[in-house]
Design an enzyme around this catalytic site. Structure first.
Site, short mmCIF file in Angstrom:
data_model
loop_
_atom_site.label_atom_id
_atom_site.label_comp_id
_atom_site.label_asym_id
_atom_site.label_seq_id
_atom_site.Cartn_x
_atom_site.Cartn_y
_atom_site.Cartn_z
N THR A 26 22.53 1.07 75.60
CA THR A 26 22.79 0.10 76.67
C THR A 26 21.50 -0.64 77.00
O THR A 26 20.48 0.00 77.29
CB THR A 26 23.35 0.85 77.90
N HIS A 175 34.07 5.62 72.62
CA HIS A 175 33.09 6.33 73.46
C HIS A 175 33.83 7.37 74.30
O HIS A 175 34.53 7.03 75.25
CB HIS A 175 32.40 5.31 74.35
N ASN A 178 29.24 11.32 77.54
CA ASN A 178 28.29 10.94 78.60
C ASN A 178 28.89 10.68 79.98
O ASN A 178 28.34 9.93 80.77
CB ASN A 178 27.44 9.75 78.15
N TYR A 180 31.76 9.20 80.90
CA TYR A 180 32.60 8.03 81.15
C TYR A 180 34.08 8.41 81.03
O TYR A 180 34.40 9.59 80.89
CB TYR A 180 32.14 6.88 80.24
N ASN A 235 25.75 11.94 84.67
CA ASN A 235 26.91 11.42 85.41
C ASN A 235 27.72 12.52 86.09
O ASN A 235 28.94 12.41 86.24
CB ASN A 235 27.81 10.55 84.50
C1 8OZ Z 1 22.25 4.68 79.86
C2 8OZ Z 1 22.44 3.80 80.89
C3 8OZ Z 1 23.67 3.24 81.06
C4 8OZ Z 1 24.72 3.57 80.22
C5 8OZ Z 1 25.78 6.17 77.75
C6 8OZ Z 1 26.51 3.89 77.90
O1 8OZ Z 1 25.06 7.06 78.14
C7 8OZ Z 1 25.63 4.81 78.28
C8 8OZ Z 1 24.52 4.46 79.20
C9 8OZ Z 1 23.27 5.00 79.02
O2 8OZ Z 1 26.67 6.39 76.93
#
Ligand code: 8OZ
Length: 359
Positions: A26, A175, A178, A180, A235
């Site tokens: 990112t 994806h 992480n 999400y 997260n």
């Molecule tokens: C760092 C900052 C913002 C998003 C991920 C898409 O960790 C990210 C991400 C990483 O998969």
């Protein structure tokens, strides 16, 4: 001779000239409307000597956004912007797949259409703060997706996959890592649902498998990869039994014969200490190509390929600072240091101005 990072390989339908993969990164430098710019095309083209580039995580819909200046893959203008990127990479003999992203609860109303609440498996607010155009703001309690909304979410993945193929990508990566949306469904710290999408491993993996089936039907399994991160606490993520959950996920993904499974083998982005996990055991559950990621250097990458643990290695931060990482590995040349202050946002500085060898 033993296989190493410089041995060509086929991941599904995608032929790689080496096994050095650029991890999704990112960078928050897309233009207005989430449209990739000429600067973004230059950045990716500089890195076309990688065996495969995985694009930065890319929102599949307006509701999938969670940070400023992300590129999207759902409007015609975004597709046209990405076409310039894929053309530039292909002109240099590179391969590039697009990473399909929905952030789920890792967002903020100010980043979403009409100030909407972020959506998630369950209405559980993550600890921490969102990066918004107005600076850092506390995460909000997301809205739990109704089961009746899931088919249109799957349809957004299909639309984004079609858009990525129109934009000239060699494939897509789902994806599911992480913290999400798809990972929020997988792990029980963020999924407390009592319907068919929560509870058992089977139920928590259901949305991922439905998305995978739909994306496979659209692109062909040999052009689809998936990224998971079984123990990344980033997260505000946690699972009560990650080994059994992700062994189950790996077993379930075998049926698709995907191009690859991409695994973040620990914690990234400073989210705290990762739970213990046996990635060698996970690898035994997965029968097809495996891309390993996380703090590999050249020697550990070569060792993982020679031992058969991984078919390719994804490098993140080293590719930010070294557009010619492949050549530097080949020559055992020193690597440029990455400047973390220019990772997220800005323009050329810290993006397209890292020096090549002998430049
Ligand atoms: C760092 C900052 C913002 C998003 C991920 C898409 O960790 C990210 C991400 C990483 O998969």
């Amino acid at each position: 001779m033993a296989l190493d990072l410089f041995s060509p390989v086929k991941l599904g339908a995608i032929s790689l000239k080496n096994r050095i993969v650029m991890a999704p990164l990112t960078r928050n430098r897309a233009g207005e409307g989430g449209v990739p710019q000429a600067l973004n095309a230059s950045y990716y083209a500089q890195r076309a000597s990688a065996g495969l580039i995985i694009s930065e995580a890319t929102p599949i819909s307006a509701m999938a956004h969670g940070y400023p200046a992300l590129p999207g893959i759902y409007t015609d203008a975004q597709v046209a912007g990405w076409k310039n990127v894929t053309d530039a990479v292909h002109a240099k003999g590179g391969k590039i797949v697009l990473q399909l992203w929905h952030v789920g609860r890792i967002s903020h109303p100010s980043l979403l259409p009409n100030g909407a609440l972020p959506v998630a498996p369950s209405a559980i607010k993550p600890a921490g703060q969102a990066f918004t155009y107005q600076g850092l703001q506390d995460y909000v309690t997301p809205r739990a997706l109704d089961i009746s909304e899931l088919p249109s979410l799957v349809a957004d993945y299909v639309h984004a996959t079609k858009s990525a193929l129109t934009a000239g990508f060699d494939g897509v990566e789902i994806h599911a890592a992480n913290g999400y949306l798809l990972d929020q469904f997988l792990r029980d710290g963020s999924n407390k649902r009592t319907d068919n999408y929560g509870g058992s491993f089977e139920n928590r993996a259901r949305l991922l498998l439905e998305v995978t089936q739909a994306v496979v039907n659209t692109a062909g399994a040999d052009k689809v990869g998936i990224r998971i991160s079984p123990v990344n606490p980033f997260n505000d993520m946690h699972d009560s039994n990650p080994q059994a959950l992700f062994n189950y996920v790996a077993d379930a993904l075998n049926q698709f014969k995907l191009a690859y499974l991409h695994v973040v083998e620990g914690g990234i982005h400073g989210g705290g200490k990762a739970d213990p996990f046996d990635f060698v055991a996970l690898r035994k559950h997965y029968q097809h190509a495996y891309v390993a990621n996380l703090a590999y250097d050249k020697d550990r990458g070569n060792a993982a390929i020679a031992s058969g643990h991984a078919d390719a290695i994804a490098y993140g931060v080293p590719f930010i600072a070294n557009p010619d990482l492949v050549e530097r590995f080949k020559l055992d040349a020193p690597l440029n240091e990455a400047d973390s202050s220019s990772f997220y946002g800005g323009a050329e500085k810290g993006y397209t101005d890292y020096p090549f060898l002998n430049a």
